[in-house]
Design a protein around this motif. Structure first.
Motif, mmCIF file in Angstrom:
data_model
loop_
_atom_site.group_PDB
_atom_site.id
_atom_site.type_symbol
_atom_site.label_atom_id
_atom_site.label_comp_id
_atom_site.label_asym_id
_atom_site.label_seq_id
_atom_site.Cartn_x
_atom_site.Cartn_y
_atom_site.Cartn_z
ATOM 1 N N ILE A 194 -68.384 -25.005 10.825
ATOM 2 C CA ILE A 194 -66.989 -24.731 10.495
ATOM 3 C C ILE A 194 -66.186 -24.686 11.786
ATOM 4 N N GLY A 195 -65.043 -25.341 11.792
ATOM 5 C CA GLY A 195 -64.152 -25.303 12.944
ATOM 6 C C GLY A 195 -62.724 -25.020 12.511
ATOM 7 N N VAL A 196 -61.960 -24.410 13.394
ATOM 8 C CA VAL A 196 -60.538 -24.132 13.154
ATOM 9 C C VAL A 196 -59.744 -24.721 14.314
ATOM 10 N N GLY A 197 -58.664 -25.424 13.983
ATOM 11 C CA GLY A 197 -57.803 -26.001 15.007
ATOM 12 C C GLY A 197 -56.352 -25.636 14.757
ATOM 13 N N LEU A 198 -55.596 -25.485 15.845
ATOM 14 C CA LEU A 198 -54.174 -25.158 15.778
ATOM 15 C C LEU A 198 -53.350 -26.278 16.396
ATOM 16 N N ALA A 199 -52.102 -26.380 15.951
ATOM 17 C CA ALA A 199 -51.134 -27.288 16.563
ATOM 18 C C ALA A 199 -49.745 -26.703 16.370
ATOM 19 N N ARG A 200 -48.865 -26.989 17.332
ATOM 20 C CA ARG A 200 -47.498 -26.465 17.292
ATOM 21 C C ARG A 200 -46.617 -27.321 16.387
ATOM 22 N N THR A 201 -45.696 -26.655 15.679
ATOM 23 C CA THR A 201 -44.651 -27.345 14.923
ATOM 24 C C THR A 201 -43.332 -26.640 15.195
ATOM 25 N N ALA A 202 -42.238 -27.200 14.657
ATOM 26 C CA ALA A 202 -40.930 -26.581 14.834
ATOM 27 C C ALA A 202 -40.815 -25.264 14.099
ATOM 28 N N TRP B 31 -58.528 -16.021 16.265
ATOM 29 C CA TRP B 31 -57.932 -15.049 15.345
ATOM 30 C C TRP B 31 -57.822 -15.650 13.944
ATOM 31 N N PHE B 32 -57.338 -16.882 13.855
ATOM 32 C CA PHE B 32 -57.233 -17.552 12.558
ATOM 33 C C PHE B 32 -58.615 -17.777 11.942
ATOM 34 N N ALA B 33 -59.586 -18.142 12.779
ATOM 35 C CA ALA B 33 -60.923 -18.422 12.276
ATOM 36 C C ALA B 33 -61.541 -17.209 11.600
ATOM 37 N N ALA B 34 -61.241 -16.017 12.101
ATOM 38 C CA ALA B 34 -61.801 -14.794 11.532
ATOM 39 C C ALA B 34 -61.184 -14.424 10.194
ATOM 40 N N ARG B 35 -60.091 -15.085 9.813
ATOM 41 C CA ARG B 35 -59.360 -14.694 8.597
ATOM 42 C C ARG B 35 -59.223 -15.802 7.567
ATOM 43 N N MET B 36 -59.267 -17.058 7.986
ATOM 44 C CA MET B 36 -58.969 -18.157 7.049
ATOM 45 C C MET B 36 -60.052 -18.384 6.011
ATOM 46 N N GLN B 37 -61.207 -17.761 6.165
ATOM 47 C CA GLN B 37 -62.233 -17.894 5.133
ATOM 48 C C GLN B 37 -61.977 -16.973 3.947
ATOM 49 N N ARG B 38 -61.049 -16.020 4.102
ATOM 50 C CA ARG B 38 -60.659 -15.204 2.960
ATOM 51 C C ARG B 38 -60.027 -16.104 1.898
ATOM 52 N N PRO B 39 -60.380 -15.963 0.645
ATOM 53 C CA PRO B 39 -59.884 -16.905 -0.377
ATOM 54 C C PRO B 39 -58.381 -16.905 -0.563
ATOM 55 N N ASP B 40 -57.722 -15.780 -0.273
ATOM 56 C CA ASP B 40 -56.278 -15.701 -0.516
ATOM 57 C C ASP B 40 -55.439 -15.794 0.745
ATOM 58 N N PHE B 41 -56.065 -15.917 1.903
ATOM 59 C CA PHE B 41 -55.312 -15.793 3.147
ATOM 60 C C PHE B 41 -54.315 -16.929 3.342
ATOM 61 N N CYS B 42 -54.695 -18.155 3.044
ATOM 62 C CA CYS B 42 -53.806 -19.293 3.308
ATOM 63 C C CYS B 42 -52.620 -19.320 2.349
ATOM 64 N N ALA B 43 -52.721 -18.654 1.202
ATOM 65 C CA ALA B 43 -51.616 -18.595 0.252
ATOM 66 C C ALA B 43 -50.653 -17.463 0.562
ATOM 67 N N ALA B 44 -51.175 -16.351 1.081
ATOM 68 C CA ALA B 44 -50.335 -15.189 1.385
ATOM 69 C C ALA B 44 -50.883 -14.510 2.638
ATOM 70 N N PRO B 45 -50.641 -15.092 3.812
ATOM 71 C CA PRO B 45 -51.236 -14.566 5.046
ATOM 72 C C PRO B 45 -50.604 -13.252 5.485
ATOM 73 N N ASP B 46 -51.378 -12.470 6.201
ATOM 74 C CA ASP B 46 -50.879 -11.215 6.762
ATOM 75 C C ASP B 46 -51.574 -10.963 8.087
ATOM 76 N N ALA B 47 -50.988 -10.084 8.873
ATOM 77 C CA ALA B 47 -51.577 -9.691 10.159
ATOM 78 C C ALA B 47 -52.318 -8.381 9.941
ATOM 79 N N ASP B 48 -53.520 -8.488 9.392
ATOM 80 C CA ASP B 48 -54.357 -7.322 9.104
ATOM 81 C C ASP B 48 -53.619 -6.299 8.250
ATOM 82 N N GLY B 49 -53.029 -6.803 7.168
ATOM 83 C CA GLY B 49 -52.348 -5.948 6.212
ATOM 84 C C GLY B 49 -50.853 -5.868 6.398
ATOM 85 N N GLU B 50 -50.332 -6.289 7.536
ATOM 86 C CA GLU B 50 -48.894 -6.216 7.799
ATOM 87 C C GLU B 50 -48.242 -7.572 7.520
#
Length: 371
Positions: free
Chosen positions: A288-296, A201-220
């Motif tokens: 290109i690869g995307v990885g996730l990890a848990r934080t608090a 899910w993140f991989a499909a969106r993180m290539q957007r230039p503005d997504f990492c600065a102001a993320p959304d769930a498909d507009g929400e």
């Protein structure tokens, strides 16, 4: 002409690093509008582009120390995906060590929250000793590529004891009781949370230039966290949820402790793959690869593109960018309050939202020059 003022930042586990600015526009001492601006260097790892990959990876915990293990593990998973490496089995020692380190680091973050941030906001003495003990144990654990059983047992026990020492404290329980008894003037509906999604899910969106600065769930605009959303959207429910997170994580560490005490290796822990149904890494075209990890604070995501043995692109999406979105719904709950109430409640809102960087409160009073 507006008269401008600013209060000192109230850090939440992040020292005096660049963070956010909450700008309030006032009229007659009443908040008319709020604007949240990010000053964090969210493109910091772009500076690693062009470097050799191994050297770049070694710098991640130094450049992003607050959740250094999570940042490194998310980056390692992104690199493995970009290289086309086979997915690491949930039953493998490598995966187990990573998940164990993440749980130890989450506990250390929670200790920081409840030993330093919460007491400081409530005017109580801070307790740095448990945090120092936990961070020493985490450093030893992270330094071992294949931690022996005795080291794993000692690190887990030491960090669990440190977490239990700071929570639940009588002062925090009393504060929680006061929250339960307090009525909020205009409670918000329960916050919308990011649904359970994986690295694809993140991989499909993180290539957007503005997504990492102001993320959304498909507009929400949604919020993110370690566990489920509170039933209400106000300050009280959010603070209670922060308390509950630490209690629940104690139980998680107790599972590790019981498994290790029984002589099991890390990868033999029965709880390790519980609920692990979503992908933690995903590969895209062009290496290109995307990885996730848990934080608090919720999951951190890294997107890395490789060019031979060098880094071609590197993007990071931290959990705080969701809860500190410039169009967050919680901003509306603070409009209409007096400046005095805003200044009184904002430190508690910071505890509830738990950003990974300090927030400065800046206000501007509109002055009628013709009055």
């Amino acid at each position: 002409m507006p008269a401008e003022h600013e209060s000192a930042a109230n850090p939440t586990g992040a020292g005096q690093a660049p963070g956010y600015v909450l700008e309030a526009r006032l009229r007659g001492g009443i908040v008319q509008a709020l604007q949240l601006r990010c000053e964090r260097p969210i493109t910091l790892l772009q500076n690693l582009c062009g470097r050799e990959l191994d050297q770049a990876l070694s710098l991640v915990p130094l450049l992003l120390p607050l959740c250094g293990q999570a940042q490194l593990i998310a980056a390692q998973r992104a690199v493995e995906a970009a290289r086309g490496s086979p997915a690491i089995s949930l039953a493998s020692p490598k995966h187990a060590r990573r998940e164990w380190l993440l749980d130890l680091e989450i506990a250390s973050s929670l200790i920081w929250r409840h030993a330093l941030d919460w007491p400081a906001a409530l005017g109580l003495p801070t307790r740095p000793e448990p945090l120092a003990q936990a961070r020493q144990a985490l450093a030893r654990a992270a330094a071992a590529a294949a931690p022996p059983l005795a080291l794993a047992q000692a690190a887990t026990e030491r960090i669990l004891i440190a977490l239990q020492t700071v929570l639940p404290s009588p002062e925090l329980l009393e504060f929680a009781a006061q929250l339960d008894a307090a009525a909020e003037p205009a409670p918000l509906s329960a916050p919308r949370r990011l649904p359970a999604v994986g690295a694809d899910w993140f991989a499909a969106r993180m290539q957007r230039p503005d997504f990492c600065a102001a993320p959304d769930a498909d507009g929400e605009i949604v919020e993110i966290g370690m566990h489920a959303a509170p039933n209400e959207g106000g300050l009280r429910a959010r603070l209670r949820a922060r308390l509950d997170e630490a209690v629940r994580h104690c139980a998680r560490l107790q599972q590790w402790q019981a498994s290790l005490a029984a002589g099991s290796a890390l990868h033999e822990a029965a709880h390790l793959d519980a609920g692990a149904t979503l992908p933690i890494a995903a590969a895209l075209a062009n290496r290109i690869g995307v990885g996730l990890a848990r934080t608090a604070r919720g999951p951190v995501a890294h997107l890395i593109q490789l060019d031979g043995s060098r880094v071609a692109d590197w993007r990071v999406l931290a959990p705080s960018e969701w809860n500190m979105h410039p169009r967050s719904r919680w901003l509306t709950s603070l409009c209409g309050s007096s400046l005095a109430l805003l200044r009184q409640r904002w430190p508690l809102w910071q505890l509830a939202l738990d950003p990974c960087a300090p927030v400065r409160l800046h206000w501007m009073e509109e002055v009628n020059e013709h009055a």
